[in-house]
Write an enzyme that holds these catalytic residues in place. Structure first.
Site, mmCIF file in Angstrom:
data_model
loop_
_atom_site.group_PDB
_atom_site.id
_atom_site.type_symbol
_atom_site.label_atom_id
_atom_site.label_comp_id
_atom_site.label_asym_id
_atom_site.label_seq_id
_atom_site.Cartn_x
_atom_site.Cartn_y
_atom_site.Cartn_z
ATOM 1 N N PRO A 273 1.831 -1.705 2.379
ATOM 2 C CA PRO A 273 3.116 -1.917 1.721
ATOM 3 C C PRO A 273 3.529 -0.675 0.935
ATOM 4 O O PRO A 273 2.731 -0.104 0.186
ATOM 5 C CB PRO A 273 2.838 -3.101 0.791
ATOM 6 C CG PRO A 273 1.675 -3.805 1.410
ATOM 7 C CD PRO A 273 0.841 -2.719 2.028
ATOM 8 N N GLU A 274 4.772 -0.244 1.126
ATOM 9 C CA GLU A 274 5.299 0.911 0.408
ATOM 10 C C GLU A 274 6.290 0.423 -0.640
ATOM 11 O O GLU A 274 6.417 -0.778 -0.877
ATOM 12 C CB GLU A 274 5.909 1.897 1.397
ATOM 13 C CG GLU A 274 4.879 2.428 2.395
ATOM 14 C CD GLU A 274 5.422 3.531 3.297
ATOM 15 O OE1 GLU A 274 6.450 4.139 2.961
ATOM 16 O OE2 GLU A 274 4.810 3.773 4.356
ATOM 17 N N LYS B 165 3.889 1.691 -6.701
ATOM 18 C CA LYS B 165 3.539 0.548 -5.851
ATOM 19 C C LYS B 165 2.773 -0.527 -6.622
ATOM 20 O O LYS B 165 2.157 -1.410 -6.024
ATOM 21 C CB LYS B 165 2.705 1.016 -4.658
ATOM 22 C CG LYS B 165 3.431 2.011 -3.749
ATOM 23 C CD LYS B 165 2.539 2.441 -2.600
ATOM 24 C CE LYS B 165 3.189 3.541 -1.774
ATOM 25 N NZ LYS B 165 2.327 3.990 -0.654
ATOM 26 N N HIS C 111 -8.337 -15.640 3.624
ATOM 27 C CA HIS C 111 -8.031 -14.408 2.900
ATOM 28 C C HIS C 111 -7.154 -14.631 1.672
ATOM 29 O O HIS C 111 -6.611 -13.666 1.123
ATOM 30 C CB HIS C 111 -7.367 -13.409 3.843
ATOM 31 C CG HIS C 111 -8.205 -13.072 5.042
ATOM 32 N ND1 HIS C 111 -9.444 -12.483 4.928
ATOM 33 C CD2 HIS C 111 -7.990 -13.261 6.372
ATOM 34 C CE1 HIS C 111 -9.956 -12.310 6.139
ATOM 35 N NE2 HIS C 111 -9.099 -12.772 7.026
ATOM 36 N N ARG D 110 -8.031 -7.275 3.927
ATOM 37 C CA ARG D 110 -8.958 -6.143 3.785
ATOM 38 C C ARG D 110 -9.561 -6.031 2.382
ATOM 39 O O ARG D 110 -10.458 -5.213 2.160
ATOM 40 C CB ARG D 110 -8.247 -4.841 4.148
ATOM 41 C CG ARG D 110 -7.690 -4.833 5.573
ATOM 42 C CD ARG D 110 -7.167 -3.475 5.938
ATOM 43 N NE ARG D 110 -6.348 -3.494 7.143
ATOM 44 C CZ ARG D 110 -5.797 -2.434 7.701
ATOM 45 N NH1 ARG D 110 -5.972 -1.241 7.161
ATOM 46 N NH2 ARG D 110 -5.054 -2.537 8.785
ATOM 47 N N LYS E 232 5.278 25.682 -3.335
ATOM 48 C CA LYS E 232 4.302 24.799 -2.698
ATOM 49 C C LYS E 232 4.073 25.220 -1.254
ATOM 50 O O LYS E 232 4.938 25.060 -0.394
ATOM 51 C CB LYS E 232 4.801 23.351 -2.744
ATOM 52 C CG LYS E 232 3.712 22.330 -2.498
ATOM 53 C CD LYS E 232 2.725 22.302 -3.656
ATOM 54 C CE LYS E 232 1.634 21.273 -3.421
ATOM 55 N NZ LYS E 232 0.635 21.266 -4.486
ATOM 56 N N ARG F 102 -3.070 10.399 9.134
ATOM 57 C CA ARG F 102 -1.813 9.653 9.008
ATOM 58 C C ARG F 102 -0.875 10.058 10.128
ATOM 59 O O ARG F 102 -0.686 11.249 10.403
ATOM 60 C CB ARG F 102 -1.143 9.920 7.653
ATOM 61 C CG ARG F 102 -2.011 9.661 6.445
ATOM 62 C CD ARG F 102 -2.488 8.220 6.359
ATOM 63 N NE ARG F 102 -1.410 7.273 6.231
ATOM 64 C CZ ARG F 102 -0.848 6.926 5.073
ATOM 65 N NH1 ARG F 102 -1.267 7.491 3.939
ATOM 66 N NH2 ARG F 102 0.113 6.033 5.031
#
Length: 269
Positions: free
Chosen positions: A2-3, A57, A90, A109, A150, A259
């Site tokens: 989830p973002e 988050k 769960h 998880r 950067k 990713r």
């Protein structure tokens, strides 16, 4: 995982059912999450919920004597149940409310967290976070200042919570596509105009996803159990080999630090 839009969707979904109600007790079925569930949460009794907030988050439940900090981890979700329905494998945490509702936390998880703190300021999970992407502080000028020296690719830099919070893998890919910026570009190579555009499209992409209830790919439902619908609008993420919706070029997928990154070779420079 989830973002930010998914967490904000959860916040908006649970807030009306919690604020003004009282936690009668917490039922912890399995406290072995990413970090052990805090002892104070086990002892909750007749505790009113004052507000439901979000930072990055993390969901923040304000109580009279402290805060519950909730992180959904890789696969966690929150649902409001109208009554005490039987728990499944769960379903690890229930908050039993005075209005008859149950806030149920599900996490296959077990990589999420339920923590307690007296004060938010200085808590280790919140102490070093960058600005919220939807705040006025996050703008093109700020982004250019942070990118100027950067020497790293722009996509992983966008996903660094010290730069800006909540822009995870999905929304970094989608925002870079919307801005026409290749994910491998050095952050320092972005022009003033590109930084302005990127900051604007990050806000637009996140807001649109929040309006759609987030992006449901595998694990994340909304607090009412329904899916989020932003997945239907994804331009590049998860579309490897499919034609770009703008130019028709097949979408490319690569991996950086385990990713997945999705982009269009033609539209992103």
């Amino acid at each position: 995982m989830p973002e930010l839009p998914e967490v904000e969707t959860s916040r908006r979904g649970i807030e009306p059912h919690l604020v003004g109600a009282t936690i009668l007790h917490a039922h912890i079925r399995n406290g072995r999450l990413r970090w052990p569930v805090s002892d104070e949460i086990y002892r909750l009794s007749d505790t009113p919920v004052l507000s439901v907030q979000r930072r990055a988050k993390y969901l923040l439940l304000e109580l009279p004597d402290g805060w519950i900090i909730i992180h959904l981890g890789m696969s966690g979700s929150l649902r409001i149940l109208p009554e005490a329905l039987p728990a499944e494998k769960h379903d690890h945490v229930d908050l039993v409310m005075s209005n008859g509702k149950i806030l149920r936390y599900t996490d296959p998880r077990r990589f999420g967290a339920w923590l307690w703190t007296k004060e938010l300021e200085g808590h280790n999970v919140l102490a070093h976070l960058g600005p919220e992407p939807l705040s006025d502080e996050f703008n093109g000028e700020y982004l250019q200042q942070k990118c100027a020296k950067k020497k790293t690719a722009i996509k992983p830099w966008l996903m660094d919570n010290k730069l800006v919070v909540g822009v995870g893998n999905i929304y970094a890919s989608e925002s870079l596509f919307a801005a026409g910026i290749h994910p491998d570009r050095l952050a320092s190579s972005l022009s003033t105009e590109e930084c302005d555009l990127l900051a604007r499209v990050i806000k637009a992409v996140l807001l649109r996803s929040i309006e759609q209830g987030g992006t449901t790919l595998k694990d994340f439902p909304q607090s009412d159990g329904k899916p989020g619908y932003f997945a239907q609008e994804l331009q590049v993420y998860g579309r490897k080999g499919e034609p770009c919706r703008v130019c028709g070029t097949p979408i490319v997928a690569t991996k950086h630090a385990q990713r997945a990154t999705f982009y269009c070779r033609h539209c992103q420079k």
